[in-house]
Write a protein that holds these residues in place. Structure first.
Motif, PDB file in Angstrom:
ATOM      1  N   GLY A   2       0.718  -1.271   0.000  1.00 49.29           N
ATOM      2  CA  GLY A   2       0.000   0.000   0.000  1.00 49.29           C
ATOM      3  C   GLY A   2       0.734   1.300   0.000  1.00 49.29           C
ATOM      4  O   GLY A   2       1.764   1.476  -0.647  1.00 49.29           O
ATOM      5  N   ASN A   3       0.220   2.156   0.783  1.00 49.58           N
ATOM      6  CA  ASN A   3       0.483   3.584   0.723  1.00 49.58           C
ATOM      7  C   ASN A   3       1.947   3.962   0.938  1.00 49.58           C
ATOM      8  O   ASN A   3       2.351   4.379   2.004  1.00 49.58           O
ATOM      9  N   VAL A   6       3.493   9.489   0.307  1.00 50.54           N
ATOM     10  CA  VAL A   6       2.409  10.298   0.862  1.00 50.54           C
ATOM     11  C   VAL A   6       1.715  10.992  -0.302  1.00 50.54           C
ATOM     12  O   VAL A   6       2.345  11.465  -1.233  1.00 50.54           O
ATOM     13  N   THR A   8       0.333  13.499  -2.568  1.00 48.08           N
ATOM     14  CA  THR A   8       0.610  14.924  -2.725  1.00 48.08           C
ATOM     15  C   THR A   8      -0.607  15.576  -3.377  1.00 48.08           C
ATOM     16  O   THR A   8      -1.709  15.406  -2.905  1.00 48.08           O
ATOM     17  N   GLN A  15      -9.285   8.783  -6.761  1.00 42.61           N
ATOM     18  CA  GLN A  15     -10.226   8.853  -5.646  1.00 42.61           C
ATOM     19  C   GLN A  15      -9.458   9.000  -4.347  1.00 42.61           C
ATOM     20  O   GLN A  15      -8.302   8.599  -4.254  1.00 42.61           O
ATOM     21  N   HIS A  16     -10.122   9.561  -3.338  1.00 47.38           N
ATOM     22  CA  HIS A  16      -9.400   9.994  -2.160  1.00 47.38           C
ATOM     23  C   HIS A  16      -8.694   8.866  -1.420  1.00 47.38           C
ATOM     24  O   HIS A  16      -7.706   9.072  -0.760  1.00 47.38           O
ATOM     25  N   HIS A  17      -9.222   7.653  -1.519  1.00 52.78           N
ATOM     26  CA  HIS A  17      -8.649   6.601  -0.691  1.00 52.78           C
ATOM     27  C   HIS A  17      -7.489   5.877  -1.354  1.00 52.78           C
ATOM     28  O   HIS A  17      -6.924   4.962  -0.772  1.00 52.78           O
ATOM     29  N   PHE A  18      -7.159   6.257  -2.579  1.00 55.13           N
ATOM     30  CA  PHE A  18      -5.962   5.678  -3.192  1.00 55.13           C
ATOM     31  C   PHE A  18      -4.800   6.641  -3.032  1.00 55.13           C
ATOM     32  O   PHE A  18      -4.987   7.857  -2.978  1.00 55.13           O
ATOM     33  N   ASP A  22      -1.348   4.798 -10.046  1.00 56.38           N
ATOM     34  CA  ASP A  22      -0.945   3.429 -10.327  1.00 56.38           C
ATOM     35  C   ASP A  22      -1.667   2.458  -9.424  1.00 56.38           C
ATOM     36  O   ASP A  22      -2.170   1.425  -9.857  1.00 56.38           O
ATOM     37  N   GLN A  23      -1.740   2.825  -8.148  1.00 56.87           N
ATOM     38  CA  GLN A  23      -2.422   1.953  -7.195  1.00 56.87           C
ATOM     39  C   GLN A  23      -3.880   1.788  -7.598  1.00 56.87           C
ATOM     40  O   GLN A  23      -4.444   0.700  -7.546  1.00 56.87           O
ATOM     41  N   PHE A  25      -5.189   2.160 -10.635  1.00 55.62           N
ATOM     42  CA  PHE A  25      -5.286   1.388 -11.876  1.00 55.62           C
ATOM     43  C   PHE A  25      -5.113  -0.098 -11.593  1.00 55.62           C
ATOM     44  O   PHE A  25      -5.912  -0.930 -12.028  1.00 55.62           O
ATOM     45  N   SER A  27      -5.578  -1.676  -8.819  1.00 57.40           N
ATOM     46  CA  SER A  27      -6.712  -2.199  -8.056  1.00 57.40           C
ATOM     47  C   SER A  27      -7.887  -2.492  -8.964  1.00 57.40           C
ATOM     48  O   SER A  27      -8.502  -3.546  -8.884  1.00 57.40           O
TER      49      SER A  27
ATOM     50  N   LYS D 118      -8.437   4.288   4.004  1.00 56.38           N
ATOM     51  CA  LYS D 118      -9.529   5.231   4.200  1.00 56.38           C
ATOM     52  C   LYS D 118     -10.862   4.617   3.817  1.00 56.38           C
ATOM     53  O   LYS D 118     -11.914   5.059   4.259  1.00 56.38           O
ATOM     54  N   VAL D 190      -9.494  -7.186  -3.245  1.00 60.55           N
ATOM     55  CA  VAL D 190      -8.677  -6.112  -3.819  1.00 60.55           C
ATOM     56  C   VAL D 190      -8.179  -5.181  -2.712  1.00 60.55           C
ATOM     57  O   VAL D 190      -7.011  -4.786  -2.701  1.00 60.55           O
ATOM     58  N   LYS D 194      -4.275  -4.443  -2.128  1.00 62.10           N
ATOM     59  CA  LYS D 194      -3.713  -3.209  -2.672  1.00 62.10           C
ATOM     60  C   LYS D 194      -3.677  -2.035  -1.692  1.00 62.10           C
ATOM     61  O   LYS D 194      -2.977  -1.067  -1.945  1.00 62.10           O
ATOM     62  N   LEU D 195      -4.439  -2.064  -0.634  1.00 60.02           N
ATOM     63  CA  LEU D 195      -4.582  -0.846   0.156  1.00 60.02           C
ATOM     64  C   LEU D 195      -3.992  -0.929   1.563  1.00 60.02           C
ATOM     65  O   LEU D 195      -4.328  -0.125   2.417  1.00 60.02           O
ATOM     66  N   ARG D 196      -3.115  -1.878   1.809  1.00 60.92           N
ATOM     67  CA  ARG D 196      -2.590  -1.982   3.163  1.00 60.92           C
ATOM     68  C   ARG D 196      -1.602  -0.866   3.453  1.00 60.92           C
ATOM     69  O   ARG D 196      -0.839  -0.441   2.590  1.00 60.92           O
ATOM     70  N   PRO D 198       1.652   1.164   5.116  1.00 62.54           N
ATOM     71  CA  PRO D 198       3.063   0.782   5.185  1.00 62.54           C
ATOM     72  C   PRO D 198       3.332  -0.026   6.452  1.00 62.54           C
ATOM     73  O   PRO D 198       2.862   0.326   7.520  1.00 62.54           O
TER      74      PRO D 198
END
Lengths: 218, 315, 100, 568
Positions: A2-3, A6, A8, A15-18, A22-23, A25, A27, D118, D190, D194-196, D198
């Protein structure tokens, strides 16, 4: 994983939660692949029914398949392969920001898909004319097997469900064409058209199996 | 201990019953020991390691390979025992001896029909010899049913499109109940039959006499007997209340409104047609699901039923 | 990570060409009477090659995250399980075939 | 998946805000902000509300059935009504309550929070899945109004193709509900991939998420088969295509293969999420690292996989070939091994722990009691020869209620109490919580233990009328079910009461270590105002709690203090 960076400045389609495009796309595409799995298994149920009834009544499948028109089936296979090519070309064009060419390829894909449906329509009408209906409306006696209706029930279920998917595909590709015309998809964001492409190729793959299994029994 | 299992299980009245029951007992006992072991451990832990203060510090124990291998291997051994034990019993249950006495069984919503090798037929009653393997060759007329005799520990689904078989060897004489165990609609829970286990001589004697229709019995009395033996009572009452079909009380001679709107009088001919071709004239407001009795009842039984229904009118 | 793969024109066209050739082949083999069950095997083998070509080059699995391939193959695996175990019943029923 | 180069992140501690002013509950106002929300937490609550509703509907139907069974023959309703009610009880409880229960309600709420995301990957799809569920429920309602269904929730052919009730609309309802289930599954897989956040490697994922992951995989792989099965069944009725109906040349046993290929894995869709909750509860309330993390995590996946190989154990006497019965029986027992491993691991986790018998922990212990019975009786009916005797009797009814209700529902209640302060920001009354747990535990056993006895004595299931000898046990069971119903009513009352009058909950009342407790109670609109960075596993009770509050420091944030660690 994931994230990493940070977030920017936010870009147009993010969307706000990505964290980044790339992440997002990745997903979406991953989600689409999982959805395709469910599609494969849903058609799979029909293939299982097909395999079991064919193992019970091999002679019936041979006799009944003679009623199907190999030439039309083969033509349709070619048409679908062509449409797979055109949608792949459409995605390539959009990736290269040749939106106009992309739109043309999408329209061509719709044209081929429609051709497929028209040919299918004539095939169905030909059968209906002879009284070959699915289920209890079946009234054709040209096949000397008392389970003949069974083959056609499976045939109609398989090609019918496939046909519904072709129609859905036409809708999706049409939607993509409109999006492309509005300038909503371009090299920076082409996720929906990529996923539509995946869906359409799967429809093609399923037909690739339906064709020999239904038409080419000898 | 034995008393518990005698309470838990129906009486053992067939040769396979003891084999099945021994596995049932084994799993129950082993399971109980395992279960109590786990529960007592939990209880001890809960009491002993009750939180003493908010600042309790607990040790970091992430795993213990020996322990984990142990509690993986022991269950595997146990399930292999249970599997092979169950498999052995299943082999017995699914291989009828070749010398078995064969009875053809037809299940239909909602009665059982038994046909004996020499041509006789009984309904909702089956007579079998003791100490001799009996094989049921079963077929359904409509839905799925399931032939279940708890006392014999046998059960087998009855299918509409092919024959299934089940066999048993009864070990003592008397009566046992046969249930339908596969849900089949309205009358499912009334689809019972009685198994009469007779000694060898009694069975032979019964074959000689029991199957013959008693020529001397008055018609109405024969009809009354047929009313239960043919399973009419699963759907029709005699006291005016509705079940699946209309009640037979006071039915004779009345005008019946059919589901196509026409009206017929319930005379002898109508009753006969209703027995032999029930779907042709269906009384309005009732489902069209009565099976045909053509070939199932002989002429005298049909006459008997009609006489019986007529008599209900008189009372 | 090259998941934004852009296929070259020649790849797409040659894959499509191969698919058309295989379609011709699968029809052509029916002109020779290959005995059972080899005719089915040949037909399915050709179909698998075609499907694999579509999946790898049109659907970009060849360049994509390997996990997507695994996911896709998983669906096939479970289908095989479904067919395989069901056939264990339908092919081995004592009574043989269902009677009509 | 990720760039392989290790990155250095500047992290610092983000203390939790107690008594937050801005929460997801007051982020937007009005009914529309709920019905069309894309916030996973609100969707979770929408699901929670819906499943509660259907649970009470299904429960009422069950009480009606039990009341009818007070006497043999007819007591209050006739045979046809009885058949329709047990069908509806099964269909509602399974398709509208238990399948969406833990994943769609609690999973939706906590899955993103537990990985520091989120939201789920596809929030709009998530909302769509709830609407599809509601649409499916309306379809089911429609079929009830237009004549109900009397086939049993299994829709076995040929009865289902020939009965006069509205099977077609009910099958379409099931079809639609399956779609909803699939969308949730896709979303979860998904999101987890993909969203875990760090530092949240697979080995630091809470076990609840492993169980949801396994569940989602089953949902993806099994549900499509249900879709095609009910589609074929509907076509059988509409067109008479004759795949399953013998009067048209079909094979009814083939239908059972199709049905159970979905429905057996589906029981793992129901129970596996419960395992996840129990892992969280036992570790938290023993304040101890979970014993055998990987054993528990991987056994969920093992159960998910083996679950696909054993469907035929529902069909030992159905007329399938004996060979397949033997194979299915053999494979069936191997579900028992990973399940046993889980139970042993949970017990071992309590060893030398600091056990606090709060309400959620009482539910976890009840689960261990009831589910172990459910599991061991599962071994009983997996054994071929014994199964022949017990199949389609009350033994089966008791077995699956011990697993589904004693397992899943009890775990759901445990999870509900555990996460209640987080979801609502309020505490329920602890005393009433414990009393109710006791009532439910005792009355549950009163209801279903007698059914094991009836079953082994030979009482077939789905019986409207029964042989007199069973009356005593039936009545005992019915009385138990009334008390059980009462228990649920008490719970409803004190939980609703706590919403208005309960004391405000702190952010981490149980001193748990997983990420959802590092957000405020109730959480903010976007869960975390920072990107959490995970340094320890979710069960590391020996690590200081402030090290669980780490997050990526904002670039403008000058206060980047002591903790500057490397993470990948």
């Amino acid at each position: 994983m994931g994230n990493h960076s940070v977030a920017t400045g936010k870009k147009s389609h993010l969307q706000h939660h990505f964290v980044d495009e790339d992440q997002q796309f990745e997903s979406s595409k991953f989600g689409m692949w999982i959805f395709l799995v469910t599609e494969v298994l849903m058609f799979g149920g029909l293939f299982v029914a097909y395999i079991i009834y064919r193992s019970w009544h091999p002679d019936l499948f041979y006799m009944a398949a003679q009623e199907l028109d190999v030439a039309l089936g083969a033509t349709n296979t070619v048409v679908l392969i062509g449409s797979s090519l055109t949608i792949a070309l459409a995605i390539r064009a959009i990736q290269l920001d040749k939106i106009k060419a992309g739109i043309n390829y999408l329209v061509a894909t719709i044209g081929l898909a429609a051709t497929f449906m028209i040919i299918k329509y004539f095939e169905y009408m030909d059968k209906f004319g002879k009284g070959i209906y699915p289920g209890s409306a079946y009234s054709y006696d040209g096949i000397g097997h008392d389970m003949a209706v069974n083959f056609f029930s499976i045939y109609y279920m398989m090609t019918g469900l496939h046909g519904i998917h072709v129609v859905i595909g036409i809708g999706l590709i049409g939607w993509m064409t409109i999006k492309a015309k509005k300038g909503l998809i371009h090299s920076g964001y082409y996720t929906p058209v990529e996923n539509t492409g995946l869906f359409w190729h799967l429809v093609d793959i399923i037909w690739i199996f339906l064709f020999p299994l239904l038409y080419l029994i000898d | 201990m034995n008393r518990i299992f005698e309470y838990l299980l129906p009486p053992q009245r067939s040769t396979v019953a003891s084999e099945v029951d021994s596995l049932f007992t084994f799993i129950n006992v082993t399971g109980f020991i395992l279960f109590m072991g786990i529960m007592i451990t939990i209880l001890i832990f809960v009491i002993k390691y009750r939180r003493k203060s908010e600042d309790d510090v607990t040790p970091v124990i992430t795993h213990n390979s020996i322990l984990e291998v142990t509690w993986t291997v022991i269950p595997i051994i146990l399930i292999l025992i249970v599997f092979s034990w169950g498999f052995r019993g299943f082999l017995t249950l699914s291989t009828p001896p070749s010398n078995a006495y064969e009875i053809n069984v037809t299940a239909a919503a909602w009665f059982w029909e038994f046909r004996y090798p020499d041509g006789g037929t009984t309904m909702n009653e089956v007579y079998v010899p003791v100490d001799r393997p009996v094989k049921f060759i079963m077929r359904s007329d409509d839905y799925l049913h399931s032939m279940y005799i708890p006392d014999f520990r046998v059960k087998m689904d009855v299918l509409p499109n092919r024959y299934t078989t089940a066999w048993f060897e009864a070990t003592d004489t008397g009566q046992s109940l046969l249930f339908c165990a596969e849900y089949c609609g309205t009358g499912h829970s009334d689809m019972l039959a009685t198994v009469h286990v007779l000694s060898g001589n009694d069975f032979e004697e019964w074959l000689e006499t029991g199957l013959e229709v008693d020529e001397d019995m008055p018609l109405a009395e024969l009809g009354e007997q047929t009313f239960t033996s043919a399973g009419c009572n699963a759907c029709h009452t005699l006291d005016g209340t509705d079940r699946i079909g209309p009640s037979l009380a006071g039915l004779f001679g009345t005008d019946r409104e059919l589901d196509d709107g026409s009206v017929v009088e319930a005379d002898e001919d109508y009753l006969r047609r209703s027995l032999l071709d029930p779907q042709a004239e269906v009384t309005a407001g009732y489902p069209a699901n009565m099976p045909s009795y053509a070939g199932r009842l002989n002429e005298r039984q049909i006459d008997g039923l009609i006489a019986f229904i007529k008599e209900l009118q008189d009372e | 990570m090259s998941t934004h793969h852009i296929s070259t024109l020649s790849t797409l066209l040659s894959v499509a060409g191969a698919l058309l050739a295989l379609t011709f082949l699968t029809v052509a083999v029916t002109w020779f009477n290959i005995p059972e069950p080899f005719n089915v095997i040949v037909a399915i083998a050709i179909a698998i090659v075609k499907a694999a070509a579509v999946a790898m080059f049109f659907m970009n699995l060849y360049w994509d995250d390997r996990f997507n391939t695994i996911v896709f193959l998983l669906s096939i695996l479970f289908l095989v399980i479904f067919v395989g175990i069901t056939l264990l019943d339908t092919l081995f029923r004592d009574a043989g075939l269902p009677v009509y | 998946m990720a760039d392989n180069k290790a990155q250095t992140l500047k992290i610092r501690e983000f203390p939790v805000e107690e008594n937050p002013e801005h929460t997801y509950l007051n982020a937007e106002k009005g009914i529309w902000s709920w019905l069309f929300t894309v916030d996973h937490k609100r969707i979770g609550l929408l699901y929670l509300f819906s499943i509660t509703l259907f649970f009470f509907v299904g429960g009422l139907l069950a009480l009606l059935l039990r009341t009818e069974l007070l006497t043999p023959a007819q007591s209050i309703i006739d045979a046809d009504t009885y058949n329709q009610i047990f069908t509806l009880h099964g269909a509602i409880m399974i398709f509208l309550f238990i399948i969406p229960s833990i994943p769609a309600a609690l999973g939706n709420f906590f899955l993103p929070m537990m990985i520091g995301a989120k939201d789920v990957a596809f929030p709009r799809l998530n909302l769509a899945s709830w609407w599809i569920y509601i649409f499916g429920a309306l379809f089911a309602l429609y079929s009830i109004i237009t004549g109900a269904v009397d086939t049993g929730w299994t829709f076995y052919t040929p009865y289902s193709t020939q009965t006069g009730t509205s099977v077609v609309s009910m099958t379409f309802a099931v079809f639609i509900l399956g779609f909803s289930s699939i969308l949730t599954g896709i979303n979860f897989i998904v999101t987890l991939h993909k969203l875990r956040s760090p530092g949240l490697s697979w080995s630091r994922m809470p076990l609840f998420l492993w169980s949801l992951y396994a569940t989602a995989i089953i949902q993806i792989l099994a549900t499509p088969i249900l879709a095609i099965t009910v589609l074929l069944l509907a076509m059988e009725r509409i067109l008479g295509i004759g795949i399953f109906d013998p009067t048209m040349g079909g094979d009814p046993v083939l239908y059972q293969h199709f049905f159970w290929f979905y429905s057996h894995p589906a029981v793992y869709i129901m129970i596996v999420p419960a395992f996840g909750i129990i892992s969280e509860l036992i570790s938290t309330f023993s304040r101890k690292t979970i014993f055998g993390y990987w054993a528990i995590a991987l056994s969920s996946l093992a159960i998910a996989f083996i679950g696909f190989l054993v469907w035929g154990h529902h069909m030992f006497v159905s007329g399938q070939s004996e060979l397949s019965s033997v194979v299915f029986s053999f494979l069936t027992f191997f579900v028992g091994v990973p399940t046993g491993i889980k139970i042993f691991n949970w017990v071992a986790t309590m060893y030398k722990g600091s056990i606090d018998l709060k309400t959620p922990m009482l539910y976890a212990l009840s689960f261990l009691f009831l589910f172990t019975i459910g599991g061991l009786t599962g071994i009983m009916i997996g054994a071929l020869s014994v199964n022949v005797h017990l199949h389609d009797t009350y033994y089966i009814v008791a077995h699956f209620h011990y697993v589904m209700m004693g397992g899943t529902v009890i775990a759901l209640l445990g999870g509900l109490h555990y996460w209640w302060p987080k979801m609502t920001g309020r505490m329920y009354n602890e005393l009433w919580g414990r009393i109710t747990c006791g009532i439910i535990f005792v009355s549950f056993n009163m209801t279903f233990l007698p059914q094991f006895i009836m079953g082994s004595q030979g009482m077939p299931r789905r019986y409207f009328n029964y042989v007199d000898q069973f009356q005593g046990l039936h009545q005992f069971s019915t009385i138990g079910s009334y008390i059980l119903g009462l228990g649920f009513m008490i719970m409803l009352v004190y939980l609703v009461w706590s919403l208005f009058y309960g004391p405000k909950a702190s952010s981490n009342p149980w001193k748990a270590r997983s990420l959802e407790w590092m957000a405020s109670s109730p959480p903010a609109h976007h869960n975390f105002e920072y990107t959490p960075v995970i340094l320890h596993g979710p069960y590391d009770h020996h690590q200081p709690i402030r090290e669980f509050h780490m997050g990526v420091a904002k670039e403008a944030d000058e206060q980047t203090t002591e903790a500057e660690r490397e993470t990948t």
